[in-house]
Structures are given as C-alpha cells and as structure tokens.
Design a protein around this motif. Structure first.
Motif, short mmCIF file in Angstrom:
data_model
loop_
_atom_site.label_atom_id
_atom_site.label_comp_id
_atom_site.label_asym_id
_atom_site.label_seq_id
_atom_site.Cartn_x
_atom_site.Cartn_y
_atom_site.Cartn_z
N TYR A 147 0.83 -1.21 0.00
CA TYR A 147 0.00 0.00 0.00
C TYR A 147 0.87 1.26 0.00
O TYR A 147 0.53 2.26 -0.64
CB TYR A 147 -0.92 0.00 1.21
N GLY A 148 2.00 1.21 0.72
CA GLY A 148 2.88 2.37 0.79
C GLY A 148 3.42 2.77 -0.57
O GLY A 148 3.49 3.96 -0.91
N ILE A 149 3.82 1.78 -1.37
CA ILE A 149 4.34 2.07 -2.71
C ILE A 149 3.23 2.63 -3.60
O ILE A 149 3.44 3.58 -4.36
CB ILE A 149 4.95 0.80 -3.33
N LEU A 150 2.04 2.06 -3.47
CA LEU A 150 0.91 2.55 -4.26
C LEU A 150 0.56 3.98 -3.85
O LEU A 150 0.23 4.82 -4.70
CB LEU A 150 -0.29 1.63 -4.05
N ASN A 151 0.66 4.27 -2.56
CA ASN A 151 0.40 5.62 -2.08
C ASN A 151 1.44 6.60 -2.60
O ASN A 151 1.14 7.77 -2.89
CB ASN A 151 0.39 5.62 -0.55
N ALA A 152 2.68 6.11 -2.75
CA ALA A 152 3.74 6.96 -3.31
C ALA A 152 3.43 7.34 -4.76
O ALA A 152 3.74 8.45 -5.20
CB ALA A 152 5.08 6.25 -3.22
N HIS A 153 2.82 6.42 -5.50
CA HIS A 153 2.35 6.73 -6.85
C HIS A 153 1.41 7.94 -6.81
O HIS A 153 1.54 8.90 -7.59
CB HIS A 153 1.59 5.53 -7.42
N GLY A 154 0.43 7.86 -5.90
CA GLY A 154 -0.57 8.92 -5.81
C GLY A 154 0.04 10.26 -5.42
O GLY A 154 -0.33 11.31 -5.99
N LYS A 155 0.97 10.26 -4.48
CA LYS A 155 1.62 11.50 -4.06
C LYS A 155 2.43 12.11 -5.20
O LYS A 155 2.48 13.33 -5.37
CB LYS A 155 2.52 11.23 -2.86
N HIS A 156 3.06 11.24 -5.99
CA HIS A 156 3.85 11.73 -7.13
C HIS A 156 2.94 12.38 -8.17
O HIS A 156 3.28 13.43 -8.74
CB HIS A 156 4.63 10.57 -7.74
N LEU A 157 1.79 11.78 -8.41
CA LEU A 157 0.83 12.37 -9.35
C LEU A 157 0.35 13.74 -8.85
O LEU A 157 0.22 14.69 -9.63
CB LEU A 157 -0.37 11.44 -9.53
N ARG A 158 0.09 13.82 -7.56
CA ARG A 158 -0.35 15.10 -6.99
C ARG A 158 0.74 16.17 -7.14
O ARG A 158 0.45 17.33 -7.47
CB ARG A 158 -0.70 14.91 -5.52
N LEU A 165 2.83 20.11 -14.35
CA LEU A 165 3.38 19.21 -15.38
C LEU A 165 2.29 18.35 -16.01
O LEU A 165 2.46 17.88 -17.14
CB LEU A 165 4.47 18.32 -14.75
N ILE A 166 1.20 18.13 -15.27
CA ILE A 166 0.03 17.46 -15.83
C ILE A 166 -1.21 18.19 -15.34
O ILE A 166 -1.19 18.86 -14.30
CB ILE A 166 -0.05 15.97 -15.42
N THR A 167 -2.28 18.09 -16.09
CA THR A 167 -3.53 18.73 -15.68
C THR A 167 -4.25 17.88 -14.65
O THR A 167 -3.94 16.69 -14.48
CB THR A 167 -4.44 18.94 -16.90
N GLU A 168 -5.21 18.47 -13.97
CA GLU A 168 -6.00 17.73 -12.98
C GLU A 168 -6.78 16.60 -13.65
O GLU A 168 -6.96 15.53 -13.06
CB GLU A 168 -6.94 18.67 -12.24
N PHE A 169 -7.25 16.83 -14.86
CA PHE A 169 -7.97 15.78 -15.59
C PHE A 169 -7.07 14.58 -15.82
O PHE A 169 -7.48 13.43 -15.66
CB PHE A 169 -8.49 16.33 -16.91
N ARG A 170 -5.83 14.85 -16.21
CA ARG A 170 -4.89 13.75 -16.44
C ARG A 170 -4.51 13.07 -15.13
O ARG A 170 -4.28 11.86 -15.10
CB ARG A 170 -3.64 14.29 -17.15
N GLN A 171 -4.45 13.83 -14.06
CA GLN A 171 -4.18 13.23 -12.76
C GLN A 171 -5.29 12.26 -12.38
O GLN A 171 -5.03 11.15 -11.90
CB GLN A 171 -4.07 14.32 -11.69
#
Length: 294
Positions: A147-158, A165-171
């Motif tokens: 779960y921690g690694i998956l959460n790191a994905h989400g934080k990186h997207l944010r 660098l990316i739009t909210e829609f793409r996020q």
C-alpha cells in the motif's frame, strides 16, 4: 506455475503418501483376511456403498470447482495487473514531456517494485534485497509496503499536478488506474486470507475412508487379487481428486499450481523498461520453476 511444464510425479506422490500407505495396507489386509470364513460371511448391500460413493463424488465435484475458481480468479487478477501496469506507463508517457522523463523513470521503477513486493508479500516470503533496498531508500514501512508504494504513486501524481506538469484531468485519469491496482491487491488478499473450511475437507476425508472400509464387504468377486485392487484403486482415485483440489485452492503458496507471479513480474518489468527505452534485464529462473521436471 510455469506453463508447458508438468508436475513431478514424485512430488505429487509425496503429497498423498500417508493416505496411499494406509489404503494399500488396508487392501493387503483385506487380501489376507479374505480366506477367513467369518470375513466372507460379512456382506454390505452395494446400494449403501453407491450412496456413500455418490456423496463423495458430489462433495469432491464442488470442492474441485471452488478450488479452480480461486486459482483462475488469481490468474485473472494478475492478468489485470499486467494490463494496468502497461496502461499506467503508456498514459504517463503521453502526459509527461520528454524533458521531464525523470518522473516517468521513477514511476516505472516504482511500479516494477510494487509488483515484486505484492508477489512476495502474498507468499509471505522475506522481501528480496532489491525490494528491501527500495523500501529503505524511500522510507516505506515494511508493515504495509504494498500500500505504501501505491500511495507513493498517488503522491507523485499530486506533485506533478501541483507543479503544472500534468492537468488535474490527467491526474484523475492516472489515479483511476491506481484504484484498479488497489482493487487487485484487495482481491489477492481476499483469496490469500480466505481459507477453505477445514470441516468440509475433514468430512470428505472421513467419507473416503468409510467408503474404503465398507467397499470390500460389498464385492462379490471371488478373485482375491481383484478385490484387493478395487479396494485400493477406487479410494485412491478419490484421494487424488481431493489432493488436486487442495493444491489448486491456494494459488499464492509457491507450489506447483501456484500463480506464476515471479514470471509475471519479470514480464511486466521487461515491458515497462522497453516502453521507455531502458535496457531490459535477462530473465532469471523463478523459484517456482524448480517444482517442475522436463
């Protein structure tokens, strides 16, 4: 499990050796006692044996079907992880500009580690050095590393969205894939943690032994060898079917019928590295390969 391989006969015999010895011993005992007059006078209606045999067949059919469903669901889940891993990186490739490809490489590395972490946690094995080093470097707790690694994905997207660098829609589009990863993780944990009722297995085992005990008294064959072979052969067939179902019901135990998670993880790793133009490692023989013979 590795496709196009066959399970070692010796391995399968080891899983039923206790039942095999007991039934063979009983069959030999029947052959020795068959000459005794009192033994020959004992008769049990064949209809009673047929009822017990039918009950065993129905119970075994249900257990085998349920075990196969668990095994097949596990394979479907990991097939979804393969597809979602590719989809996530393909999506990020279109979102992130080439001058920011360092972010893409971080996502690829993190996704590869996530796959290996999930597979190792499902097998309840100690994390490999590669996974342990990653968790330590990025300060992810071992207690719930998947779960921690998956959460790191989400934080990186944010972070990418906050920096423009990316739009909210793409996020949101990428986050939907992360949600599917979370669902796949939950399905794997459900299969892993939901054990088949022990009482059901004991009932089948009891009925098989009851069937074996009553069978010789319902056979009218005067040839002792034939009676011994039937007394041994029919219960053993039931035992083999039961054991096959038991092997299939736990697809994350690193056994011959295990879901080939290591092989799948290696496939995902090569696909993702190829997608971003990175050199791919040479596949190594996963641990589950050694359960098979050529």
């Amino acid at each position: 499990m590795l496709l196009n391989r066959r399970i070692s006969v010796s391995y399968f015999l080891k899983t039923i050796q206790t039942d095999l010895v007991r039934i063979v011993f009983f069959g030999c005992l029947v052959g020795l006692l068959a000459k005794h007059k009192d033994f020959l006078t004992l008769e049990i209606p064949l209809s009673l044996i047929a009822i017990v045999g039918t009950a065993i067949s129905l119970l075994l059919a249900f257990r085998t079907a349920q075990s196969y469903d668990r095994w097949w669901e596990a394979r479907i889940v990991w097939g979804g992880i393969v597809n979602d891993s590719r989809s996530l990186i393909r999506l990020l490739q279109t979102f992130i500009s080439k001058d920011q490809d360092i972010h893409l490489k971080m996502f690829v590395e993190r996704q590869i580690i996530w796959n290996y972490t999930l597979s190792e946690s499902l097998r309840k094995e100690p994390y490999s050095k590669r996974v342990s080093d990653y968790l330590e470097n990025y300060q992810i707790k071992d207690t719930n590393a998947v779960y921690g690694i998956l959460n790191a994905h989400g934080k990186h997207l944010r972070l990418l969205a906050q920096e423009g660098l990316i739009t909210e829609f793409r996020q949101v589009a990428a986050d939907e894939i992360l949600t599917r990863f979370s669902d796949s993780m939950g399905r794997c944990e459900r299969i892993k943690n939901t054990v088949f009722p022990v009482s059901y297995g004991k009932l089948i085992h009891f009925l098989i032994y009851l069937f074996a005990l009553l069978l010789p008294f319902s056979l009218n064959d005067d040839v002792i060898l034939v009676k011994m072979m039937l007394t041994i052969g029919i219960p053993i067939i039931f035992i083999i079917i039961e054991r096959t179902a038991i092997l299939m019901q736990d697809p994350f135990e690193n056994k011959p019928m295990d879901t080939p998670m290591t092989t799948i993880c290696q496939t995902i790793e090569m696909n993702l590295l190829e997608a971003i133009g990175e050199p791919t490692p040479k596949p190594t023989a996963p641990a589950e390969e050694f359960y098979y013979i050529l």
